[in-house]
Motif scaffolding. Structure first.
Motif, PDB file in Angstrom:
ATOM      1  N   UNK A 275       0.826  -1.204   0.000  1.00 18.08           N
ATOM      2  CA  UNK A 275       0.000   0.000   0.000  1.00 18.08           C
ATOM      3  C   UNK A 275       0.863   1.258   0.000  1.00 18.08           C
ATOM      4  N   UNK A 276       1.896   1.246   0.824  1.00 15.65           N
ATOM      5  CA  UNK A 276       2.766   2.424   0.867  1.00 15.65           C
ATOM      6  C   UNK A 276       3.490   2.616  -0.460  1.00 15.65           C
ATOM      7  N   UNK A 277       3.893   1.514  -1.050  1.00 12.38           N
ATOM      8  CA  UNK A 277       4.538   1.594  -2.358  1.00 12.38           C
ATOM      9  C   UNK A 277       3.604   2.258  -3.367  1.00 12.38           C
ATOM     10  N   UNK A 278       2.313   1.913  -3.295  1.00 14.34           N
ATOM     11  CA  UNK A 278       1.336   2.530  -4.201  1.00 14.34           C
ATOM     12  C   UNK A 278       1.253   4.031  -3.970  1.00 14.34           C
ATOM     13  N   UNK A 279       1.313   4.457  -2.695  1.00 11.95           N
ATOM     14  CA  UNK A 279       1.262   5.888  -2.390  1.00 11.95           C
ATOM     15  C   UNK A 279       2.499   6.602  -2.942  1.00 11.95           C
ATOM     16  N   UNK A 280       3.653   5.958  -2.778  1.00  9.17           N
ATOM     17  CA  UNK A 280       4.898   6.563  -3.252  1.00  9.17           C
ATOM     18  C   UNK A 280       4.889   6.714  -4.764  1.00  9.17           C
ATOM     19  N   UNK A 281       4.376   5.697  -5.452  1.00 10.88           N
ATOM     20  CA  UNK A 281       4.457   5.666  -6.911  1.00 10.88           C
ATOM     21  C   UNK A 281       3.313   6.422  -7.584  1.00 10.88           C
ATOM     22  N   UNK A 282       2.220   6.659  -6.844  1.00 12.12           N
ATOM     23  CA  UNK A 282       1.060   7.298  -7.462  1.00 12.12           C
ATOM     24  C   UNK A 282       1.430   8.692  -7.970  1.00 12.12           C
ATOM     25  N   UNK A 283       1.231   8.885  -9.248  1.00  6.76           N
ATOM     26  CA  UNK A 283       1.499  10.193  -9.828  1.00  6.76           C
ATOM     27  C   UNK A 283       2.961  10.493 -10.095  1.00  6.76           C
ATOM     28  N   UNK A 284       3.843   9.489  -9.847  1.00  8.01           N
ATOM     29  CA  UNK A 284       5.271   9.743 -10.072  1.00  8.01           C
ATOM     30  C   UNK A 284       5.544  10.016 -11.542  1.00  8.01           C
ATOM     31  N   UNK A 309      -8.847  -2.523   0.630  1.00  7.91           N
ATOM     32  CA  UNK A 309      -7.760  -1.547   0.602  1.00  7.91           C
ATOM     33  C   UNK A 309      -6.576  -2.055  -0.231  1.00  7.91           C
ATOM     34  N   UNK A 310      -6.276  -3.337  -0.091  1.00  4.59           N
ATOM     35  CA  UNK A 310      -5.181  -3.919  -0.866  1.00  4.59           C
ATOM     36  C   UNK A 310      -5.510  -3.897  -2.354  1.00  4.59           C
ATOM     37  N   UNK A 311      -6.755  -4.226  -2.689  1.00  5.43           N
ATOM     38  CA  UNK A 311      -7.160  -4.197  -4.098  1.00  5.43           C
ATOM     39  C   UNK A 311      -6.949  -2.797  -4.677  1.00  5.43           C
ATOM     40  N   UNK A 312      -7.350  -1.780  -3.963  1.00  4.49           N
ATOM     41  CA  UNK A 312      -7.206  -0.417  -4.472  1.00  4.49           C
ATOM     42  C   UNK A 312      -5.739  -0.020  -4.588  1.00  4.49           C
ATOM     43  N   UNK A 313      -4.905  -0.493  -3.650  1.00  9.06           N
ATOM     44  CA  UNK A 313      -3.467  -0.199  -3.740  1.00  9.06           C
ATOM     45  C   UNK A 313      -2.861  -0.866  -4.969  1.00  9.06           C
ATOM     46  N   UNK A 314      -3.241  -2.099  -5.229  1.00 10.66           N
ATOM     47  CA  UNK A 314      -2.709  -2.811  -6.395  1.00 10.66           C
ATOM     48  C   UNK A 314      -3.202  -2.171  -7.695  1.00 10.66           C
ATOM     49  N   UNK A 315      -4.436  -1.726  -7.705  1.00 16.77           N
ATOM     50  CA  UNK A 315      -4.950  -1.032  -8.885  1.00 16.77           C
ATOM     51  C   UNK A 315      -4.166   0.258  -9.130  1.00 16.77           C
TER      52      UNK A 315
END
Length: 585
Positions: A275-284, A309-315
């Motif tokens: 999930x945190x990885x998704x936050x870091x990468x979102x919009x990079x 929550x995991x599904x949304x992070x993976x998406x």
């Protein structure tokens, strides 16, 4: 995502005898235990990460393992961002922005050097073995995949957290800002350490020199002219990152190893990193590479809200530099948007592991650009049923949807789930033929349950009956008689319309006419042979004895069956038993 692995063909790898997969940015692999989902993920990983396969990895040990992949979206813009040497290794083999690659291992336990990769050449119409620099060129656009397995080895993985483990790879993915901010500073500190503990350090600790002297006196007795110095290698910044581990703290107590916690906590922490990885990468944005994230059952040990929550992070990751391929048993991992791109993984003795045709491909082939059809069949509630079933029953009304599961279990002693049978309510009978055709294209057995009026209208339009059908014509004559008696009202085409009674009631009255019974039975049998069950009394309500279609009537029916049994409750109980038997065939 600018580019991705869009097609994979797996030959002779474990249960994947000849398995073809079409992949999207986010691809759930859905199937029962032991269907081969994890084998497919491992084969995809092997295509991009060369390792030697053992005896158990070969379905037929006398034949090679071969995995072929198509990388699409390799545009001129992407090529322009690549290193010149990497670009020259692949650009001559790209057609329509696609590159086809193949990895082959001829025999079990082969040496790494014997495991070759090749690319397809349209010019030569053949595979070109191991073009110069191809491995590095591929890594520049599709680096080594991140594989997150099921929890068998989670404790070992988390506690070691080396570069080859899940945690280590995730740490490496989002610690780049640490490198950028502190690599120079940390290198200076590490240099100071090196000066004190390395063999050539100009500030070596005096205690090390004393040890060197004492040992060298013994060596000189045995080998004159030889001496030694103790040496301690100082790690580089990369090595420090790779050796990182995780400590878990509760209520400010001393940190405990990840491995000391149960599977639920381990999986939660593992997925929190995702999930945190998704936050870091979102919009990079602006990334050259697409990293494959291969996950076995991300929902494992997590509560329902956490699964969402995991599904949304993976998406989110699938839209920001990652291609996500996962195996799952949870409908929560598949929204209606992803249902059409999910792969139904099955296995049998003849074919081994195989994927059924995707919903999107079946729909596009049969009803191109049909937004309505896609929404009708594969809204979230429907995909939950369809994607996890071995057969499908399409129903027309709410009463069937609410009561057929209860009737099925009462009559057979088994649930729809135990029979792997999905019950899907259609928005109307006009979808019946298209729905059955789509499910047939997916190799998913399906049947439909419809009201009597279907035989007079859609069955003819859908090609199941002829408009000159003698039974239809005979029944229209009976309808005319009922109109003359003032019981119903007809359209000019001879079919009921709203008037004295509703059209549904008109068909029920028709079914009660003695001379209509044989003709309705004939229609019922002809349509049943084509996979369509027609309620011979008009609709299900006439068979079960309920006068309305509401929660009260449904509850009263169930209570009556529970207390008195199906035979005593239903005027047409044998019809219900016959329906259940037909569905189970």
């Amino acid at each position: 995502m600018s580019h991705k692995l869009s097609e994979v063909q797996i030959k002779n790898f474990k249960s994947c005898i000849n398995t073809e997969l079409k992949l999207s940015g986010y691809t759930p692999l859905i199937g029962y235990n032991n269907a081969g989902k994890s084998n497919a993920l491992t084969a995809i990983q092997w295509l991009l990460k060369k390792t030697s396969l053992g005896l158990d990895d070969f379905f037929d040990r006398a034949s090679p393992v071969e995995v072929i992949g198509v990388i699409e979206g390799i545009s001129q813009d992407l090529l322009g961002q690549m290193n010149a040497n990497h670009r020259s290794s692949i650009e001559n083999y790209i057609t329509d922005e696609k590159l086809k690659i193949r990895r082959v291992q001829l025999t079990p336990n082969a040496k790494a050097a014997e495991i070759r990769i090749s690319v397809w050449s349209d010019t030569e119409q053949d595979w070109v073995p191991n073009p110069n620099g191809i491995d590095n060129a591929l890594k520049s656009i599709l680096p080594e995949p991140i594989r997150i397995g099921a929890m068998e080895n989670a404790a070992e993985d988390a506690s070691k957290a080396k570069s080859t483990t899940t945690i280590g790879k995730l740490l490496a993915e989002f610690l780049e800002p640490v490198r950028a901010a502190h690599e120079v500073e940390l290198a200076g500190h590490l240099g100071e350490v090196s000066r004190r503990i390395s063999s050539d350090g100009d500030m070596r600790f005096g205690e090390l020199a004393v040890i060197d002297q004492n040992v060298n006196r013994r060596i000189d007795d045995l080998f004159p002219g030889m001496s030694l110095k103790l040496h301690f290698e100082t790690p580089t910044f990369d090595e420090l990152i790779k050796s990182g581990s995780i400590k878990v703290y509760e209520n400010q107590n001393q940190g405990r190893d990840f491995s000391s916690y149960g599977h639920g906590a381990q999986r939660s922490i593992q997925m929190a990193l995702v999930q945190y990885l998704a936050e870091v990468k979102r919009g990079a944005g602006g990334q050259l590479t697409t990293t494959l994230l291969l996950i076995d059952e991300p929902e494992l040990y997590l509560h329902p809200f956490a699964v969402e929550q995991i599904r949304q992070a993976l998406l989110a990751l699938s839209q920001n530099g990652y291609q996500v391929v996962l195996s799952t048993h949870s409908a929560q991992m598949v929204t209606s948007d992803q249902a059409k791109y999910s792969l139904l993984i099955r296995k049998n003795t003849q074919r081994g592991t195989y994927a059924r045709v995707r919903l999107a491909d079946a729909i596009q082939a049969l009803v191109p650009d049909s937004v309505h059809q896609m929404e009708q069949l594969f809204s979230l509630s429907h995909s939950t049923q369809v994607l996890f079933a071995e057969q499908v029953a399409l129903t027309e009304g709410k009463t069937e949807l609410r009561l057929l599961p209860f009737i099925f279990e009462t009559a057979s002693g088994r649930t729809l789930g135990q029979e792997k049978l999905a019950l899907v309510a259609q928005s109307g009978v006009s979808d019946t033929r298209k729905s059955l055709d789509i499910l047939d294209a997916m190799d998913l057995p399906a049947k439909a349950i419809v009201d009597l009026d279907y035989a007079f209208t859609r069955a003819i339009n859908d090609g199941y009956l002829q408009d000159t059908d003698p039974d239809i014509n005979a029944l229209k004559i009976i309808l005319q008689r009922l109109e003359q008696q003032g019981a119903i009202t007809l359209h000019t085409n001879g079919l009921p319309k709203k008037g004295v009674v509703k059209p549904s009631k008109a068909f029920e009255l028709l079914a009660n006419e003695q001379d209509a019974v044989i003709h309705i039975e004939n229609l019922h049998n002809r349509l049943k042979a084509q996979g369509i069950w027609v309620w011979t009394k008009g609709a299900i309500e006439a068979h079960i004895g309920t006068a309305s279609k509401d929660e009260l009537a449904w509850s009263q029916f169930k209570a009556s069956v529970d207390s008195d049994g199906l035979e005593a409750t239903c005027p047409q109980h044998q019809t219900l038993i016959d329906l259940v038997s037909w569905l189970r065939v």
